[in-house]
Motif scaffolding. Sequence first.
Motif, PDB file in Angstrom:
ATOM      1  N   TYR A 112     -25.907  -8.537  -1.589  1.00 13.86           N
ATOM      2  CA  TYR A 112     -26.638  -8.917  -2.789  1.00 13.86           C
ATOM      3  C   TYR A 112     -28.130  -8.604  -2.568  1.00 13.86           C
ATOM      4  O   TYR A 112     -28.729  -9.031  -1.609  1.00 13.86           O
ATOM      5  CB  TYR A 112     -26.432 -10.405  -3.073  1.00 13.86           C
ATOM      6  N   LEU A 120     -24.577 -13.997  -7.087  1.00 13.78           N
ATOM      7  CA  LEU A 120     -24.589 -14.455  -5.694  1.00 13.78           C
ATOM      8  C   LEU A 120     -23.480 -15.484  -5.463  1.00 13.78           C
ATOM      9  O   LEU A 120     -22.820 -15.469  -4.418  1.00 13.78           O
ATOM     10  CB  LEU A 120     -25.959 -15.028  -5.336  1.00 13.78           C
ATOM     11  N   CYS A 129     -20.360 -13.586  -5.067  1.00 13.52           N
ATOM     12  CA  CYS A 129     -20.334 -12.949  -3.740  1.00 13.52           C
ATOM     13  C   CYS A 129     -19.912 -13.949  -2.673  1.00 13.52           C
ATOM     14  O   CYS A 129     -19.141 -13.612  -1.763  1.00 13.52           O
ATOM     15  CB  CYS A 129     -21.701 -12.364  -3.402  1.00 13.52           C
TER      16      CYS A 129
END
Length: 161
Positions: free
Chosen positions: A94, A3, A6
Amino acid sequence: MILHFCRWLQDNFLVSAINGTAWSAAATEIIHYFSMFILVGSTVIVDLRVLGAVGRRQDAKQLADWLFPWIWISLGLNVLSGFVMFAGTAPSYYGNDIFYDKLMIILLAVIVNLVVQQQVPKWNQLPAMPAWAKLLAFVSIMLWIGAIIAGVEVPALTGVG
């Protein structure tokens, strides 16, 4: 950790610059969709030839040799433009199972396409296409249709994209 990566992607200067203006985001989407049309169309033509549904008078190897460069160039453009589109809102993908399903379907379709590309010269030398070759061509078509459906469903079902 994923994450965090991302979020880094989404905030990347280059990604923000490409996705930051309406015209560049639209151009990226046009490249993505157009390259997908060329990719799937070229692949399906080869698969239909293996199935014996089209071009029976055309040599399968010649057709494949002519179309495979188009397939790989369009796949490259599709992956690149898709990555840029993904990176612009990466954190929202995600945990998105439909997105992961789409990626898995595309990976399987590319693997099947590699097998077809490697085998067409051998199949072409036989008096008739083997049954397993036809099955593989049919699976290839179904996988690409699945990839398109999954691609359409990601934003429709999840609001992402």
